[in-house]
Motif scaffolding. Structure first.
Motif, mmCIF file in Angstrom:
data_model
loop_
_atom_site.group_PDB
_atom_site.id
_atom_site.type_symbol
_atom_site.label_atom_id
_atom_site.label_comp_id
_atom_site.label_asym_id
_atom_site.label_seq_id
_atom_site.Cartn_x
_atom_site.Cartn_y
_atom_site.Cartn_z
ATOM 1 N N GLU A 1 0.835 -1.206 0.000
ATOM 2 C CA GLU A 1 0.000 0.000 0.000
ATOM 3 C C GLU A 1 0.868 1.253 0.000
ATOM 4 O O GLU A 1 0.544 2.251 -0.644
ATOM 5 C CB GLU A 1 -0.937 -0.014 1.207
ATOM 6 C CG GLU A 1 -1.937 1.105 1.242
ATOM 7 C CD GLU A 1 -2.906 1.102 0.081
ATOM 8 O OE1 GLU A 1 -3.273 2.206 -0.387
ATOM 9 O OE2 GLU A 1 -3.296 0.010 -0.385
ATOM 10 N N SER B 1 0.912 4.132 -2.837
ATOM 11 C CA SER B 1 0.653 5.523 -2.448
ATOM 12 C C SER B 1 1.774 6.458 -2.881
ATOM 13 O O SER B 1 1.761 7.634 -2.525
ATOM 14 C CB SER B 1 0.465 5.624 -0.930
ATOM 15 O OG SER B 1 -0.616 4.833 -0.523
ATOM 16 N N GLU C 1 2.120 8.265 6.430
ATOM 17 C CA GLU C 1 0.817 7.671 6.704
ATOM 18 C C GLU C 1 0.381 6.782 5.549
ATOM 19 O O GLU C 1 0.586 7.115 4.391
ATOM 20 C CB GLU C 1 -0.234 8.759 6.883
ATOM 21 C CG GLU C 1 -0.005 9.655 8.054
ATOM 22 C CD GLU C 1 -1.059 10.750 8.145
ATOM 23 O OE1 GLU C 1 -0.896 11.609 9.008
ATOM 24 O OE2 GLU C 1 -2.029 10.744 7.353
ATOM 25 N N SER D 1 -3.158 4.287 4.599
ATOM 26 C CA SER D 1 -4.485 3.853 5.010
ATOM 27 C C SER D 1 -4.721 2.450 4.473
ATOM 28 O O SER D 1 -4.612 2.207 3.278
ATOM 29 C CB SER D 1 -5.549 4.812 4.479
ATOM 30 O OG SER D 1 -6.830 4.373 4.857
ATOM 31 N N ASP E 1 -7.635 -0.384 4.544
ATOM 32 C CA ASP E 1 -9.037 -0.634 4.883
ATOM 33 C C ASP E 1 -9.567 0.410 5.856
ATOM 34 O O ASP E 1 -10.173 0.091 6.871
ATOM 35 C CB ASP E 1 -9.218 -2.040 5.471
ATOM 36 C CG ASP E 1 -9.013 -3.127 4.443
ATOM 37 O OD1 ASP E 1 -9.228 -2.850 3.243
ATOM 38 O OD2 ASP E 1 -8.651 -4.247 4.844
ATOM 39 N N GLN E 2 -9.284 1.658 5.573
ATOM 40 C CA GLN E 2 -9.717 2.813 6.357
ATOM 41 C C GLN E 2 -9.118 2.845 7.760
ATOM 42 O O GLN E 2 -9.655 3.487 8.649
ATOM 43 C CB GLN E 2 -11.243 2.877 6.415
ATOM 44 C CG GLN E 2 -11.862 2.997 5.037
ATOM 45 C CD GLN E 2 -13.369 2.956 5.078
ATOM 46 O OE1 GLN E 2 -13.982 2.615 6.078
ATOM 47 N NE2 GLN E 2 -13.990 3.313 3.958
ATOM 48 N N ILE E 3 -8.030 2.134 7.958
ATOM 49 C CA ILE E 3 -7.298 2.191 9.228
ATOM 50 C C ILE E 3 -5.988 2.909 8.950
ATOM 51 O O ILE E 3 -5.209 2.500 8.087
ATOM 52 C CB ILE E 3 -7.023 0.786 9.787
ATOM 53 C CG1 ILE E 3 -8.342 0.086 10.112
ATOM 54 C CG2 ILE E 3 -6.144 0.865 11.021
ATOM 55 C CD1 ILE E 3 -8.190 -1.366 10.501
ATOM 56 N N LEU E 4 -5.759 4.003 9.673
ATOM 57 C CA LEU E 4 -4.543 4.787 9.483
ATOM 58 C C LEU E 4 -3.372 4.105 10.180
ATOM 59 O O LEU E 4 -3.451 3.754 11.354
ATOM 60 C CB LEU E 4 -4.736 6.190 10.039
ATOM 61 C CG LEU E 4 -3.574 7.148 9.844
ATOM 62 C CD1 LEU E 4 -3.357 7.421 8.351
ATOM 63 C CD2 LEU E 4 -3.813 8.447 10.581
ATOM 64 N N ASN F 1 -1.924 6.166 15.376
ATOM 65 C CA ASN F 1 -1.825 7.572 14.975
ATOM 66 C C ASN F 1 -0.728 8.311 15.730
ATOM 67 O O ASN F 1 -0.813 9.514 15.935
ATOM 68 C CB ASN F 1 -3.162 8.313 15.142
ATOM 69 C CG ASN F 1 -4.256 7.692 14.319
ATOM 70 O OD1 ASN F 1 -3.983 7.011 13.348
ATOM 71 N ND2 ASN F 1 -5.500 7.920 14.705
ATOM 72 N N SER G 1 -3.714 -3.304 14.461
ATOM 73 C CA SER G 1 -4.133 -2.581 13.259
ATOM 74 C C SER G 1 -3.996 -3.408 11.988
ATOM 75 O O SER G 1 -4.820 -3.282 11.091
ATOM 76 C CB SER G 1 -3.319 -1.294 13.112
ATOM 77 O OG SER G 1 -3.564 -0.429 14.190
ATOM 78 N N GLN H 1 -6.644 -8.638 11.051
ATOM 79 C CA GLN H 1 -8.078 -8.699 11.309
ATOM 80 C C GLN H 1 -8.304 -9.754 12.390
ATOM 81 O O GLN H 1 -7.775 -10.856 12.324
ATOM 82 C CB GLN H 1 -8.827 -9.092 10.048
ATOM 83 C CG GLN H 1 -8.860 -8.011 9.019
ATOM 84 C CD GLN H 1 -9.718 -8.401 7.833
ATOM 85 O OE1 GLN H 1 -10.202 -9.520 7.737
ATOM 86 N NE2 GLN H 1 -9.897 -7.475 6.919
#
Length: 200
Positions: free
Chosen positions: A63, A67, A81, A83, A85-88, A103, A122, A125
């Protein structure tokens, strides 16, 4: 016609002794196999979580690559940073491997044990429970702390399977993972995950 009644007979003492001896021999052969099962189960549990962790680290790095390899802000010390699956997540700005999931951008260079907790929670899963509190081993599956890579000098996360260290008098630290309990070590500078099983 008269029927003859047969007298019932039980086992003789010799027959009973032979049966007991045979059962004893079978038990002596089977018990060592059953005691090895718990060690094998601990190894399998550790290898399963470590394998999932290593895969997730690779996905986070992928990822980061997608990015455009963000570097973070060197003037403030903030990490890059990503992201997932919408987890920072915060990653090492040079390598793209996760260094914190809570964070906390300040821990790009120097990890603390809470960073190790947040990374596991984080990126996995349904992550197993993990703690930095050695007195709380009964409530969690993994105990973590930060140690240093002796060759490179950077911080690494050590994740112990708590069942393998619950009888220790003090919390493991440093390179204890080489000789105590079962653990895997995560190096966020190269993404390496290594397993250390110390079952006897």
């Amino acid at each position: 016609m008269r029927t003859k009644m047969r007298k019932q007979q039980g086992f003789t003492i010799i027959e009973l002794i032979i049966v007991v001896v045979i059962l004893g021999l079978l038990a002596a052969a089977a018990i060592p196999r059953f005691t090895d099962v718990s060690s094998d189960a601990e190894d399998a549990a550790l290898e399963g979580v470590a394998g999932g962790f290593a895969s997730a680290v690779g996905i986070v790095r992928g990822e980061w690559e997608l990015s455009g390899r963000p570097k973070g802000d060197s003037s403030t010390g903030a990490g890059a940073e990503v992201s997932l699956d919408q987890i920072l997540l915060y990653v090492d700005g040079n390598t793209g491997y996760p260094v914190s999931g809570d964070n906390d951008a300040a821990h790009d260079e120097n990890l603390v044990a809470e960073d190790c907790v947040s990374v596991m929670q984080s990126i996995l899963q349904g992550a197993p429970t993990v703690t930095t509190d050695f007195s709380n081993l009964e409530q969690t599956r993994y105990f973590t702390y930060v140690t240093q890579d002796s060759a490179a000098g950077n911080d690494m996360c050590v994740y112990y399977l708590t069942n393998t260290i619950k009888n220790e008098a003090t919390a493991p630290s440093g390179d204890d993972y080489l000789t105590v309990g079962n653990a895997f070590v995560y190096n966020p500078r190269n993404g390496g995950v290594s397993i250390h099983s110390n079952n006897q």
